[in-house]
Design a protein around this motif. Structure first.
Motif, PDB file in Angstrom:
ATOM      1  N   TRP A 192      12.920   5.463   5.797  1.00  0.00           N
ATOM      2  CA  TRP A 192      12.290   4.681   6.864  1.00  0.00           C
ATOM      3  C   TRP A 192      10.771   4.684   6.732  1.00  0.00           C
ATOM      4  O   TRP A 192      10.112   3.699   7.052  1.00  0.00           O
ATOM      5  N   GLY A 193      10.219   5.787   6.224  1.00  0.00           N
ATOM      6  CA  GLY A 193       8.771   5.867   6.061  1.00  0.00           C
ATOM      7  C   GLY A 193       8.213   4.946   5.002  1.00  0.00           C
ATOM      8  O   GLY A 193       6.994   4.725   4.940  1.00  0.00           O
ATOM      9  N   THR A 194       9.086   4.383   4.167  1.00  0.00           N
ATOM     10  CA  THR A 194       8.602   3.481   3.115  1.00  0.00           C
ATOM     11  C   THR A 194       8.210   2.104   3.647  1.00  0.00           C
ATOM     12  O   THR A 194       7.542   1.347   2.941  1.00  0.00           O
ATOM     13  N   ILE A 195       8.614   1.783   4.871  1.00  0.00           N
ATOM     14  CA  ILE A 195       8.376   0.434   5.398  1.00  0.00           C
ATOM     15  C   ILE A 195       6.884   0.106   5.418  1.00  0.00           C
ATOM     16  O   ILE A 195       6.446  -0.952   4.944  1.00  0.00           O
ATOM     17  N   ILE A 196       6.076   1.016   5.952  1.00  0.00           N
ATOM     18  CA  ILE A 196       4.633   0.765   6.058  1.00  0.00           C
ATOM     19  C   ILE A 196       4.000   0.693   4.675  1.00  0.00           C
ATOM     20  O   ILE A 196       3.157  -0.181   4.401  1.00  0.00           O
ATOM     21  N   PHE A 197       4.402   1.592   3.788  1.00  0.00           N
ATOM     22  CA  PHE A 197       3.797   1.617   2.451  1.00  0.00           C
ATOM     23  C   PHE A 197       4.197   0.391   1.633  1.00  0.00           C
ATOM     24  O   PHE A 197       3.375  -0.146   0.882  1.00  0.00           O
ATOM     25  N   LEU A 198       5.444  -0.062   1.765  1.00  0.00           N
ATOM     26  CA  LEU A 198       5.850  -1.275   1.052  1.00  0.00           C
ATOM     27  C   LEU A 198       5.087  -2.497   1.570  1.00  0.00           C
ATOM     28  O   LEU A 198       4.734  -3.396   0.793  1.00  0.00           O
ATOM     29  N   ALA A 199       4.833  -2.522   2.883  1.00  0.00           N
ATOM     30  CA  ALA A 199       4.040  -3.627   3.437  1.00  0.00           C
ATOM     31  C   ALA A 199       2.609  -3.595   2.905  1.00  0.00           C
ATOM     32  O   ALA A 199       2.023  -4.639   2.607  1.00  0.00           O
ATOM     33  N   ALA A 200       2.052  -2.383   2.776  1.00  0.00           N
ATOM     34  CA  ALA A 200       0.698  -2.260   2.230  1.00  0.00           C
ATOM     35  C   ALA A 200       0.659  -2.664   0.759  1.00  0.00           C
ATOM     36  O   ALA A 200      -0.285  -3.323   0.306  1.00  0.00           O
ATOM     37  N   ILE A 201       1.689  -2.275   0.007  1.00  0.00           N
ATOM     38  CA  ILE A 201       1.745  -2.635  -1.414  1.00  0.00           C
ATOM     39  C   ILE A 201       1.876  -4.146  -1.579  1.00  0.00           C
ATOM     40  O   ILE A 201       1.293  -4.736  -2.500  1.00  0.00           O
ATOM     41  N   ALA A 202       2.618  -4.793  -0.691  1.00  0.00           N
ATOM     42  CA  ALA A 202       2.796  -6.243  -0.780  1.00  0.00           C
ATOM     43  C   ALA A 202       1.481  -6.993  -0.597  1.00  0.00           C
ATOM     44  O   ALA A 202       1.358  -8.155  -1.026  1.00  0.00           O
ATOM     45  N   ALA A 203       0.510  -6.351   0.065  1.00  0.00           N
ATOM     46  CA  ALA A 203      -0.775  -7.014   0.309  1.00  0.00           C
ATOM     47  C   ALA A 203      -1.765  -6.818  -0.830  1.00  0.00           C
ATOM     48  O   ALA A 203      -2.883  -7.344  -0.775  1.00  0.00           O
ATOM     49  N   HIS A 225      -3.716   3.498 -10.969  1.00  0.00           N
ATOM     50  CA  HIS A 225      -5.084   2.980 -10.916  1.00  0.00           C
ATOM     51  C   HIS A 225      -5.233   1.724 -10.063  1.00  0.00           C
ATOM     52  O   HIS A 225      -6.368   1.331  -9.761  1.00  0.00           O
ATOM     53  N   VAL A 226      -4.131   1.086  -9.680  1.00  0.00           N
ATOM     54  CA  VAL A 226      -4.227  -0.124  -8.870  1.00  0.00           C
ATOM     55  C   VAL A 226      -3.547   0.064  -7.514  1.00  0.00           C
ATOM     56  O   VAL A 226      -4.183  -0.072  -6.463  1.00  0.00           O
ATOM     57  N   THR A 227      -2.246   0.385  -7.539  1.00  0.00           N
ATOM     58  CA  THR A 227      -1.477   0.439  -6.291  1.00  0.00           C
ATOM     59  C   THR A 227      -1.984   1.541  -5.357  1.00  0.00           C
ATOM     60  O   THR A 227      -2.280   1.280  -4.184  1.00  0.00           O
ATOM     61  N   LEU A 228      -2.068   2.765  -5.860  1.00  0.00           N
ATOM     62  CA  LEU A 228      -2.486   3.880  -5.001  1.00  0.00           C
ATOM     63  C   LEU A 228      -3.895   3.694  -4.433  1.00  0.00           C
ATOM     64  O   LEU A 228      -4.105   3.912  -3.238  1.00  0.00           O
ATOM     65  N   PRO A 229      -4.900   3.301  -5.236  1.00  0.00           N
ATOM     66  CA  PRO A 229      -6.220   3.069  -4.629  1.00  0.00           C
ATOM     67  C   PRO A 229      -6.227   1.972  -3.568  1.00  0.00           C
ATOM     68  O   PRO A 229      -6.972   2.052  -2.587  1.00  0.00           O
ATOM     69  N   CYS A 230      -5.383   0.941  -3.747  1.00  0.00           N
ATOM     70  CA  CYS A 230      -5.370  -0.167  -2.793  1.00  0.00           C
ATOM     71  C   CYS A 230      -4.707   0.208  -1.467  1.00  0.00           C
ATOM     72  O   CYS A 230      -5.015  -0.397  -0.433  1.00  0.00           O
ATOM     73  N   ILE A 231      -3.785   1.164  -1.483  1.00  0.00           N
ATOM     74  CA  ILE A 231      -3.128   1.583  -0.235  1.00  0.00           C
ATOM     75  C   ILE A 231      -3.674   2.920   0.255  1.00  0.00           C
ATOM     76  O   ILE A 231      -3.090   3.534   1.153  1.00  0.00           O
TER      77      ILE A 231
END
Length: 317
Positions: A192-203, A225-231
């Motif tokens: 369930w905790g992945t919902i917020i992170f998946l939404a952030a990754i989608a942006a 180098h891309v996904t983690l810094p962006c979220i």
């Protein structure tokens, strides 16, 4: 010639009060949409704040709020001088620190893994499976745990016995209690905790991934180098909020898992408040315990927010 509405300003160029009223009138439908949530917070969050004042009283339901005797910090002194205080603090902090170290990173890792799945059917199937435990009550989760870990009839012990090992009593072993609670929390809410992170990754801007691929970055390097810094901002905000709840342990989970053999490592502030406040009727004392937890949580949020801002992050405020 256009007839633009002129919004009056004061000498410093700031909007006057009636311009704020104009904004409220203009966006009245949006405020009306938010009204139920605002009413919820006012009724259930802000109005009950006045109830913490009974922690400074010897509150009696028969005498009421205004006629009960004021005793100052007597209940807090009683709490801090209680021999069980350090045990309660140790258990509460230990369970939450284990959740913070082991549970908090897992939704991030799971989100990164799901983001790499290209087969949308398989991805949605996996998401449904990992979301499902969140909708189960703690009664069901604890019941499943008993069925799996019971020494006499548990599936795990039956497998150990079939492989020639001796049975092990997981549920009454003090060394396993905190780990079992953490494992239950991970199984129930990691998906369930992945919902917020998946939404952030989608942006995340897809052009960043294209630039990384042109530079020769593989999937792992793109995630690092891309996904983690962006979220990162989302991770920091959720971490601050999680630290603020470090004094809160799920009462239902701990209460259902507690037994006499593990009481020394299972008793936390939430179960203590239940015993002293509900079972023994010590309303003022239990309110003082709750207020202590809230103050500690507030201090931790402010301190953590200040710390992350020192490292250049945005923080909560």
């Amino acid at each position: 010639m256009t007839n633009n509405r002129i919004i009056p300003r004061n000498g410093r160029g700031q909007l006057r009060t009636h311009s704020v009223l104009y904004g409220l009138r203009r966006d009245r439908l949006l405020y009306l949409l938010a009204l139920p949530m605002l009413a919820y917070f006012v009724i259930f969050k802000y109005i009950p704040i006045w109830g913490v004042l009974i922690s400074f009283q010897n509150y009696s339901p028969y005498m009421g709020f205004w006629k009960s005797d004021w005793v100052g910090f007597e209940h807090f002194q009683r709490l801090f001088s209680n021999p069980d205080f350090l045990i309660l603090l140790r258990n509460t902090m230990a369970i939450n620190v284990m959740n913070l170290l082991l549970f908090f990173p897992l939704p991030i890792v799971l989100s990164l893994m799901l983001n790499e799945v290209k087969n949308q059917v398989f991805k949605k199937w996996v998401q449904s499976i990992v979301y499902l435990p969140h909708f189960l009550s703690w009664v069901i989760i604890v019941g499943i745990s008993f069925l799996m870990l019971s020494q006499s009839e548990g599936i795990v012990n039956k497998l150990l016995e079939a492989m020639g090992f001796s049975k092990f009593d997981f549920l009454t072993n003090v060394n396993w209690f905190w780990g079992i609670l953490t494992a239950q929390s991970i199984w129930k809410d990691a998906g369930w905790g992945t919902i917020i992170f998946l939404a952030a990754i989608a942006a995340v801007d897809p052009q960043l991934y294209e630039a990384a691929r042109m530079d020769g970055a593989g999937r792992l390097r793109q995630a690092w180098h891309v996904t983690l810094p962006c979220i990162r901002n989302v991770i920091v905000v959720l971490l601050i909020l999680r630290v603020g709840h470090i004094m809160d342990v799920g009462f239902e989970q701990v209460y259902l898992m507690m037994n006499g053999a593990v009481s020394q490592v299972a008793d936390v502030f939430d179960t203590y408040v239940y015993r002293s406040g509900i079972q023994q009727g010590q309303f003022s004392y239990s309110t003082a315990v709750g207020l202590f937890k809230s103050v500690v949580g507030l201090i931790l949020v402010i301190g953590t927010n200040h710390l992350v801002k020192r490292f250049g992050e945005e923080g909560v405020y």
